[in-house]
Scaffold this motif. Structure first.
Motif, PDB file in Angstrom:
ATOM      1  N   ALA A  30       0.847  -1.199   0.000  1.00  0.00           N
ATOM      2  CA  ALA A  30       0.000   0.000   0.000  1.00  0.00           C
ATOM      3  C   ALA A  30       0.879   1.245   0.000  1.00  0.00           C
ATOM      4  O   ALA A  30       1.853   1.334   0.728  1.00  0.00           O
ATOM      5  N   LEU A  31       0.549   2.208  -0.844  1.00  0.00           N
ATOM      6  CA  LEU A  31       1.338   3.430  -0.955  1.00  0.00           C
ATOM      7  C   LEU A  31       0.687   4.537  -0.140  1.00  0.00           C
ATOM      8  O   LEU A  31       0.276   5.558  -0.668  1.00  0.00           O
ATOM      9  N   ALA A  32       0.558   4.300   1.161  1.00  0.00           N
ATOM     10  CA  ALA A  32      -0.010   5.328   2.032  1.00  0.00           C
ATOM     11  C   ALA A  32       1.059   6.354   2.360  1.00  0.00           C
ATOM     12  O   ALA A  32       2.251   6.058   2.365  1.00  0.00           O
ATOM     13  N   HIS A  33       0.633   7.580   2.613  1.00  0.00           N
ATOM     14  CA  HIS A  33       1.550   8.671   2.938  1.00  0.00           C
ATOM     15  C   HIS A  33       0.926   9.548   4.008  1.00  0.00           C
ATOM     16  O   HIS A  33      -0.258   9.419   4.341  1.00  0.00           O
ATOM     17  N   VAL A  34       1.735  10.465   4.515  1.00  0.00           N
ATOM     18  CA  VAL A  34       1.229  11.585   5.296  1.00  0.00           C
ATOM     19  C   VAL A  34       1.492  12.837   4.467  1.00  0.00           C
ATOM     20  O   VAL A  34       2.619  13.074   4.043  1.00  0.00           O
ATOM     21  N   GLU A  35       0.459  13.591   4.214  1.00  0.00           N
ATOM     22  CA  GLU A  35       0.571  14.797   3.387  1.00  0.00           C
ATOM     23  C   GLU A  35       0.364  16.036   4.251  1.00  0.00           C
ATOM     24  O   GLU A  35      -0.303  15.979   5.295  1.00  0.00           O
ATOM     25  N   VAL A  36       0.936  17.161   3.815  1.00  0.00           N
ATOM     26  CA  VAL A  36       0.762  18.427   4.529  1.00  0.00           C
ATOM     27  C   VAL A  36       0.444  19.525   3.529  1.00  0.00           C
ATOM     28  O   VAL A  36       1.016  19.572   2.435  1.00  0.00           O
ATOM     29  N   GLU A  37      -0.480  20.382   3.893  1.00  0.00           N
ATOM     30  CA  GLU A  37      -0.857  21.552   3.091  1.00  0.00           C
ATOM     31  C   GLU A  37      -0.917  22.766   4.010  1.00  0.00           C
ATOM     32  O   GLU A  37      -1.016  22.633   5.233  1.00  0.00           O
ATOM     33  N   ALA A  38      -0.865  23.953   3.413  1.00  0.00           N
ATOM     34  CA  ALA A  38      -0.908  25.196   4.192  1.00  0.00           C
ATOM     35  C   ALA A  38      -1.820  26.199   3.522  1.00  0.00           C
ATOM     36  O   ALA A  38      -1.946  26.222   2.293  1.00  0.00           O
ATOM     37  N   ASP A  39      -2.452  27.054   4.332  1.00  0.00           N
ATOM     38  CA  ASP A  39      -3.301  28.105   3.763  1.00  0.00           C
ATOM     39  C   ASP A  39      -2.480  29.304   3.314  1.00  0.00           C
ATOM     40  O   ASP A  39      -2.993  30.210   2.670  1.00  0.00           O
ATOM     41  N   ASN A  40      -1.189  29.301   3.660  1.00  0.00           N
ATOM     42  CA  ASN A  40      -0.276  30.352   3.198  1.00  0.00           C
ATOM     43  C   ASN A  40       1.114  29.733   3.127  1.00  0.00           C
ATOM     44  O   ASN A  40       1.671  29.332   4.142  1.00  0.00           O
ATOM     45  N   THR A  41       1.661  29.651   1.919  1.00  0.00           N
ATOM     46  CA  THR A  41       2.948  28.970   1.737  1.00  0.00           C
ATOM     47  C   THR A  41       4.100  29.954   1.541  1.00  0.00           C
ATOM     48  O   THR A  41       5.143  29.584   1.001  1.00  0.00           O
ATOM     49  N   GLN A  42       3.933  31.168   1.970  1.00  0.00           N
ATOM     50  CA  GLN A  42       5.007  32.158   1.827  1.00  0.00           C
ATOM     51  C   GLN A  42       5.910  32.115   3.053  1.00  0.00           C
ATOM     52  O   GLN A  42       5.444  32.141   4.188  1.00  0.00           O
ATOM     53  N   ALA A  43       7.208  32.026   2.804  1.00  0.00           N
ATOM     54  CA  ALA A  43       8.171  32.010   3.902  1.00  0.00           C
ATOM     55  C   ALA A  43       8.001  33.263   4.760  1.00  0.00           C
ATOM     56  O   ALA A  43       7.803  34.357   4.241  1.00  0.00           O
ATOM     57  N   GLY A  44       8.058  33.073   6.071  1.00  0.00           N
ATOM     58  CA  GLY A  44       7.906  34.197   6.985  1.00  0.00           C
ATOM     59  C   GLY A  44       6.470  34.557   7.304  1.00  0.00           C
ATOM     60  O   GLY A  44       6.241  35.466   8.104  1.00  0.00           O
ATOM     61  N   ALA A  45       5.502  33.862   6.696  1.00  0.00           N
ATOM     62  CA  ALA A  45       4.093  34.183   6.944  1.00  0.00           C
ATOM     63  C   ALA A  45       3.729  33.873   8.399  1.00  0.00           C
ATOM     64  O   ALA A  45       4.280  32.963   9.022  1.00  0.00           O
ATOM     65  N   ARG A  46       2.794  34.638   8.933  1.00  0.00           N
ATOM     66  CA  ARG A  46       2.360  34.475  10.314  1.00  0.00           C
ATOM     67  C   ARG A  46       0.993  33.802  10.385  1.00  0.00           C
ATOM     68  O   ARG A  46       0.177  33.925   9.477  1.00  0.00           O
ATOM     69  N   ASP A  47       0.768  33.131  11.513  1.00  0.00           N
ATOM     70  CA  ASP A  47      -0.517  32.472  11.791  1.00  0.00           C
ATOM     71  C   ASP A  47      -0.945  31.604  10.604  1.00  0.00           C
ATOM     72  O   ASP A  47      -2.029  31.784  10.037  1.00  0.00           O
TER      73      ASP A  47
END
Length: 232
Positions: A30-47
């Motif tokens: 099985a090719l299961a993974h853990v994935e991650v996403e962000a609502d803001n992918t700019q370096a230095g972004a807050r919150d």
């Protein structure tokens, strides 16, 4: 009967191909993974809210915890739980955090989200090594860092690609202050008035002196005239 002869080998070949395909599908891991996403992918972004999805791969046990190792530049104190399965809570660790709770149903993915105070401003990507634990004690270690130009590792860690940090605002050079206003006119002097007053005073003094002299002279003249009159 003449037709059945050539058809039979074709059926055998098709059946063999189907069997190989089934073996490839069901025999592959099985090719299961853990994935991650962000609502803001700019370096230095807050919150920034990071959403993790731990794909379930066990056919007999449910996921009960996700332990995440934070990348450099993010401390456990900068992370708070934003969303998690019912009953799951976040606990900070020395190098990251763990989100855990009652085991999920078999086959149910573990989806949770955390809010990070600020992303590192000098990073181009962030790897979140994750240990996924099932109710039967099995642990999937998604901790291998993918490398550019290399095949994906067997247990890749979830990686978040970042956009460059926003340029720091340049402070505008101070505009030269306007020159101090010059006096529109010189302060009025009282020299002329003083001179006028002095002249007036002098003139008055002269007249008084003349009058006094005239009075004295008249008195002297009168006195002399009285002395010259003959006595009777």
């Amino acid at each position: 009967m003449g037709i059945a002869g050539p058809v039979r080998p074709v059926r055998v070949i098709l059946a063999a191909a189907a069997g190989l395909a089934a073996a490839a599908v069901f025999g592959a891991p099985a090719l299961a993974h853990v994935e991650v996403e962000a609502d803001n992918t700019q370096a230095g972004a807050r919150d920034v809210t990071l959403t993790f999805t731990g794909e379930a791969e066990s056919s007999s046990a449910g996921i009960k915890s996700e332990r995440v190792v934070l990348p450099a530049g993010i401390s456990p104190q900068d992370v708070r739980l934003a969303k998690a399965p019912s009953g799951w809570k976040l606990s900070p660790n020395a190098d990251g955090f763990t989100v855990a709770g009652p085991a999920l149903k078999v086959g149910q993915d573990a989806v949770f989200a955390v809010t990070v105070a600020q992303l590192p401003s000098d990073a181009t990507e962030l790897a979140f090594k994750t240990l996924e634990t099932y109710s039967d004690g099995k642990v999937d270690r998604w901790i291998e860092i993918p490398e550019a130009g290399q095949p994906e590792p067997a247990n890749p860690a979830p990686v978040l690609k970042l956009k460059p940090a926003a340029a720091a605002p340049t402070s505008a050079s101070p505009t030269p202050s306007s020159a101090a206003p010059t006096p529109s006119s010189a302060a009025p002097t009282t020299t002329d008035h003083a001179n006028a007053s002095d002249n007036t005073g002098v003139n008055k003094g002269v007249w008084i002196s003349l009058v006094a002299v005239a009075v004295v002279a008249a008195v002297i003249v009168a006195s002399v005239l009285r002395r010259r009159r003959p006595t009777r």
